[in-house]
Structures are given as structure tokens and as C-alpha cells.
Design an enzyme around this catalytic site. Sequence first.
Site, short mmCIF file in Angstrom:
data_model
loop_
_atom_site.label_atom_id
_atom_site.label_comp_id
_atom_site.label_asym_id
_atom_site.label_seq_id
_atom_site.Cartn_x
_atom_site.Cartn_y
_atom_site.Cartn_z
N HIS A 272 1.29 3.85 -0.02
CA HIS A 272 2.33 3.45 -0.97
C HIS A 272 2.88 4.62 -1.81
O HIS A 272 4.08 4.78 -1.95
CB HIS A 272 1.81 2.37 -1.92
CG HIS A 272 1.13 1.23 -1.20
ND1 HIS A 272 1.56 0.74 0.00
CD2 HIS A 272 0.06 0.47 -1.53
CE1 HIS A 272 0.79 -0.26 0.39
NE2 HIS A 272 -0.14 -0.43 -0.52
N ASP B 206 -6.63 3.89 -0.36
CA ASP B 206 -6.06 2.55 -0.54
C ASP B 206 -4.60 2.60 -0.98
O ASP B 206 -3.79 1.77 -0.56
CB ASP B 206 -6.90 1.79 -1.58
CG ASP B 206 -6.48 0.33 -1.71
OD1 ASP B 206 -6.37 -0.33 -0.65
OD2 ASP B 206 -6.25 -0.15 -2.84
N GLU C 193 -2.17 -0.74 -11.84
CA GLU C 193 -2.57 -2.14 -11.61
C GLU C 193 -3.49 -2.57 -12.73
O GLU C 193 -4.42 -1.83 -13.10
CB GLU C 193 -3.30 -2.26 -10.28
CG GLU C 193 -2.45 -1.96 -9.08
CD GLU C 193 -3.18 -2.35 -7.81
OE1 GLU C 193 -3.00 -3.48 -7.35
OE2 GLU C 193 -3.94 -1.52 -7.30
N LYS D 229 9.89 -3.65 -0.83
CA LYS D 229 10.22 -4.05 -2.21
C LYS D 229 11.68 -3.69 -2.49
O LYS D 229 12.14 -2.61 -2.12
CB LYS D 229 9.28 -3.36 -3.20
CG LYS D 229 7.84 -3.90 -3.09
CD LYS D 229 6.94 -3.30 -4.14
CE LYS D 229 5.47 -3.62 -3.88
NZ LYS D 229 5.02 -4.89 -4.42
C1 BG6 Z 1 -2.64 -2.97 -1.25
C2 BG6 Z 1 -3.94 -2.40 -1.74
O1 BG6 Z 1 -2.15 -2.22 -0.17
O2 BG6 Z 1 -1.67 -2.91 -2.30
C3 BG6 Z 1 -4.41 -3.15 -2.95
O3 BG6 Z 1 -4.91 -2.52 -0.71
C4 BG6 Z 1 -3.35 -3.18 -4.02
O4 BG6 Z 1 -5.60 -2.57 -3.48
C5 BG6 Z 1 -2.04 -3.66 -3.43
O5 BG6 Z 1 -3.78 -4.05 -5.05
C6 BG6 Z 1 -0.93 -3.51 -4.45
O6 BG6 Z 1 0.22 -4.14 -3.97
P1 BG6 Z 1 1.29 -4.76 -4.98
O7 BG6 Z 1 2.40 -5.20 -4.10
O8 BG6 Z 1 0.59 -5.88 -5.69
O9 BG6 Z 1 1.65 -3.66 -5.92
#
Ligand code: BG6
Length: 510
Positions: free
Chosen positions: A265, A260, A241, A207
Amino acid sequence: MTEPADFSRAVHRLNQEPNSLHLDLAVSHTIVIFGASGDLTRRKLIPALYSLYVKDRLPPETKIVGVARSNFKSDSWRERLTDSTSRFTGERFDRKKWEEFAPRIHYLSADIGRGDDFVKLGKFFEGLENGKSSERVYYLATSPSLYPVAVRQLGEAGLADESSGKRRVVIEKPFGNDFQSSRILNDSVHRVFQERQVYRIDHYLGKETVQNMLVLRFANTIFEPVWNRNYVDHVQITVAEEVTVGSRGEYYDRAGVLRDMFQNHLLQLMMITAMEAPVRFEADLVRDEKVKVLQAVRPMQGLDFASDTVRGQYESYLQEEGVSAESSTATFAALKLWIDNWRWQGVPFYLRSGKGMSCRTTQIVIQFCEPPHMLFDEGGTKSLDANRLVIQVQPAEGIQLQFQTKVPDAELRLRMTDLDFRYAREFSGSMPDAYQRLLLDVLHDDASLFARSDEVEMAWNIIDPIVAAWQSPAAPPLERYPLQMWGPENSTEWMRTQKREWFDVCPVLH
Ligand code: BG6
Ligand code: NDP
């Protein structure tokens, strides 16, 4: 060791012509996608490759080979991808360009479980590459349980051999589901590929604003002096989210938010925020610095699991398809982590993420300390909001610095105001999807934005004890929270008891 990559070149790569980069244009490039009929390929990988083609950033001789069991021919797969790519690239889809690009795409039906299918694949690649020296990327976008099998089959079929060109393997998350399984997976990958050939994807590192964190910190002088325990009260990293688990209930119910989102992340964002400057922008030097952050994270023990973590589940979670009716899987978590080193001693890092929250926003908030002596008496409290630097990763990318100013034409009244930097205002063109950047880096042999094996294992070492504690009497209560909130009420209260407050602002930048 990977080749050195100059930082500014890496940062600007997406804006440059391929010929100006250090790609060997004499060799052809083949990108093999295992999991070709799947969601990730359709939604992310092919649109990213197509976008790179449109921008003229793919090496000229690039071919894409999709592999899955489904019975497609190259033509029927291309046809299917025409629809999905036009849907996922939206108004950037240009039919003429797509028709130029599509002949590079091929499909071969094969089963990862069958060794003879890999022999067939090998012959197919040789035919396609026409005996030329060729660099090949194997992208594993299939079920994680197939990663070790796919890697072993590649090795046994001689497809990892580099005598006629470089071979790389890209591995999607999840990389294991705990320390033990990630170690086993690393071992099986290392039996076939050397670490320099392995690219473990964490798409958050692709990103734009996450990369910009490195630039902000290490290409400017003004932040460094205050980026430490002397000036920072605490750091908040939020990945909120709005979506719920949707059709992924079965997977999610086994994984939960810690596996997850946090193991990958959230910890990646924390590493980028907390790391020291590497001496050069080279993959291993960058990753050495990131790993040092994980090494310094204080292990939780005993009562810490109850006092330093919060867990929640959104109210309608148990009704989701694929979710067990008694599930205690957390869809929200907040953690307080301590980084025991000179820079960050005593500065808590608050990490939180959840589904079904108020809005979609990912932000890193550097909350500075209050001034040591307050001259201005605001409403009798003598306490003001302290400076804050908000790095907004998504949806709109940018940075906001918040500071106190005097309200004009009034007695000495103060108000928090801000300086904003927004990508969309400063630069023209749409922001590239993370996969564009990451795929290009793989082609350029630059692993700086990919996780190394020790990094992944160490991240599991931080998360595993929390997962275990949450299944034991040491767990904090699992509080249900209504959709479209900032998680459970507990989480707000938890911060309040620490005399702090979450920065609950739905995208501060638009
Ligand atoms: C993924 C997860 O790695 O990242 C998901 O498995 C999540 O659950 C997603 O929704 C979020 O990614 P982004 O780029 O939409 O923030
Ligand atoms: P899907 O279930 O949609 O796709 C799985 C793919 O694997 C299909 O193409 C399937 O094709 C193929 N496959 C399954 N078994 C075999 C086999 N024995 N031999 C050959 N091919 C096989 O998964 P996703 O695309 O959603 O995810 C792929 C990976 O990427 C997963 O690890 C996921 O965790 C990860 N990921 C996905 C994200 C997403 O947004 N989708 C985001 C981040 C990571 P067929 O049945 O035709 O063989």
C-alpha cells in the site's frame, strides 16, 4: 498487451451503465471465488458484487461460484451470505434486490489440494455456462500458501484454456513474503497464465482518492509545474490505523508492518504520487511509469538503516493472541526514501504507517518549500508554515490546499487557511468500496490499477534489505509506544532533527 482503456471512461466507469462500456454482453461471465467461506469473501467480495448488481453494473449474465472445503450447498451458502451482506452493506441492503441477485450465487465444495476436485469444478462450470462462450475470473481469496497450488491445478485441469472465452486470475495480497518467494510465485503463475491474465490486487489502488490523484495530476495543468524538486520540500505519506492487530496476531507477528503495509500500500501510494504521466492511460504504460519510480529509489546501505528508518511497537502488542511473548515485530515504521531522478532529486519521501495510532487516516502531504524571501515578520521569526497540499485518502476523501492569508482588520498578521474539496459535499451517493471498482476493472479486462509482476518484485527489493537490517545490529531501536499516539516519540524527534514535522492531524477533512 491489455486493451487500451480511455482514461475518462475508466474514471467514470462506476457511474455508467454496463451497456455503454466495451463489455461483450453476448458472452456470460463467471466469477469463481476460491476461499468462499472466508472472511474476505464475506466482508468484501460478495458485498461488492451485490452493490455492483444493485447499480446495474454487472454484466447481465454474471454468475458467482464459491469454492471452499466447507460443506455448504448453494442454498445454505446463500443464506449465510444474506446475513453477512446485510451486515456489511448496512442501510444500502435491499432485501428485494438481494433476492434477485442471490440465484446467481452457487457453491461447490472442493479442496484446492485435490486434482480430481478441479475436474469436478470444470464440469460444474460447463453445466452452469450451458455450452455458451464464457469469460471466467478465478479469484484466489484463500491462504497465500495455496496460490501456487490453485494455479497449477487450474492449469492441469485445462481451466486456464481460453478457447471458449477469456480466463483471468485475481491474486490477493500478500504476493510472496520477500523477493525470492514472489519470484517463485510469479514463475508458477506464469507457467499457467500469461501476465495479461493476471490481476494482483492492492485494494489501495481501488480507493477513490488514490485514483483521483491521477486525475488531479494529469487532468489539470496547475499542479504539474510545481510537482517537483523546485517547489516541493518533501512528501509525507501516512497510513495510520487506530485498530490493533486483533485476531490476526499470528499472521501479523510473522509479517510486521513493513511486509503488511509498506511493500504494497505505501509504495503504491508513493508510485502514484511520484510517477511521470504515461503517454496514454493503458495498463502497461501506467505500470511502466510506476515501475520507473521504484527503479529510482536509492537503495539503503550501511548506516542508512539506522538513520533513515524508525521502528516501534505498541505497548500491549506482546499480549495479543498469537503473538510471541518476546516478539520484536514492528507495528509502526517510518522510512525516508530518496527517488533519484530529475523530478525528485533531493526531495525526501517520508512513509509511515502503524497500528494502534491516534486515529484512522491515510493522507499524502505535499509539503512545499518556504518562499525564497520572507517579507512578513511573524512574531519575529520570519518563518511561516509553507504551503501544503493534503490529499486525504480516508476516512473522508478529499483534498485540502493550505496557504497563508492576511487576518482581516488587523495589522499585517498572517494565518494559515485552506481551500477544501470534499467528495461527500461535491458528489451525492456513498463512496464505493475499493473492491467494487477493482472487480469491475477485472471484468473489463483493465489492469491499470493492478500490480504487475516486476512491480511486485521490485517493491520487495526495496523492503527486503530493511527487514533484514531490522533483524541485525544495524537496526534502529524498537521503541514501545502507547496506544492512540502517532507512533513512538522517536519518530517525532527524528523529523525534528531533520527540521521537519509530521503532519499529525486526525482527519483534516470530515
Ligand atoms: C491490509 C492489511 O492489507 O490493509 C491490514 O493486511 C490493514 O493489516 C488493511 O489493516 C488496511 O486497509 P484499509 O483499507 O482499512 O486502510
Ligand atoms: P480466511 O482464513 O478467512 O479464509 C480462507 C479461505 O480459504 C476459507 O474459505 C477456507 O475455507 C479456504 N481454504 C483453505 N484451505 C483450502 C483448501 N485446501 N481448499 C479449498 N479452500 C481452502 O482468509 P481471508 O478471507 O481473511 O483471506 C483470504 C486471502 O485474502 C488471504 O491471502 C489474505 O491475506 C487476503 N486478504 C484478506 C483481507 C481481509 O480483510 N480478510 C484483506 C486483504 C487481503 P475452508 O476451510 O472451508 O476450506
